[in-house]
Design an enzyme around this catalytic site. Structure first.
Site, mmCIF file in Angstrom:
data_model
loop_
_atom_site.group_PDB
_atom_site.id
_atom_site.type_symbol
_atom_site.label_atom_id
_atom_site.label_comp_id
_atom_site.label_asym_id
_atom_site.label_seq_id
_atom_site.Cartn_x
_atom_site.Cartn_y
_atom_site.Cartn_z
ATOM 1 C CD GLU A 21 39.826 53.915 -16.634
ATOM 2 O OE1 GLU A 21 39.740 55.113 -16.950
ATOM 3 O OE2 GLU A 21 40.083 53.005 -17.456
ATOM 4 C CE LYS A 98 36.944 57.674 -17.081
ATOM 5 N NZ LYS A 98 37.613 56.366 -17.212
#
Length: 120
Positions: A21, A98
């Site tokens: 990530e 997100k």
């Protein structure tokens, strides 16, 4: 009392607890709503009498550029900066989403929302 809202600010950032990530990054949507007295601006028609949403957008972009593990931390930093730099803001609500999070499922987005008053 009034509100100024910025909806679906798009940012590409490197937040997350997993190494991929923070290395690869992902797309985010940020929503900001602030409460302030808009009475003077509604009469004067002057930018100096309101909260400049360009300034809010700048804060969001700058804070999103700083990697964090948690979206909660990013949202709190955005609110802290809003309160620090925009003295007329009494309340702020920030949502950080997100897009397509890596959680082994078909999830469009994960959203964290903080809603704080000045001096909370």
């Amino acid at each position: 009392m009034g509100k100024v809202q910025l909806q679906n600010i798009k940012a590409y950032a490197h937040h997350g607890c997993l190494p991929q990530e923070t290395n690869i990054g992902s797309d985010y949507l940020i929503n900001v709503s602030i409460s302030t007295d808009l009475t003077k601006a509604s009469v004067s028609d002057q930018l100096k009498d309101t909260v400049d949403y360009v300034h809010i957008n700048k804060i969001v972009k700058q804070e999103m550029a700083i990697p964090s593990k948690l979206l909660e931390h990013v949202a709190k930093r955005i609110i802290d900066r809003i309160f620090l730099e925009l003295s007329s803001v009494e309340k702020a609500k920030v949502s950080v989403s997100k897009i397509n999070p890596p959680i082994n499922g078909d999830v469009e987005r994960v959203t964290v929302t903080l809603n704080l008053k000045r001096n909370d």
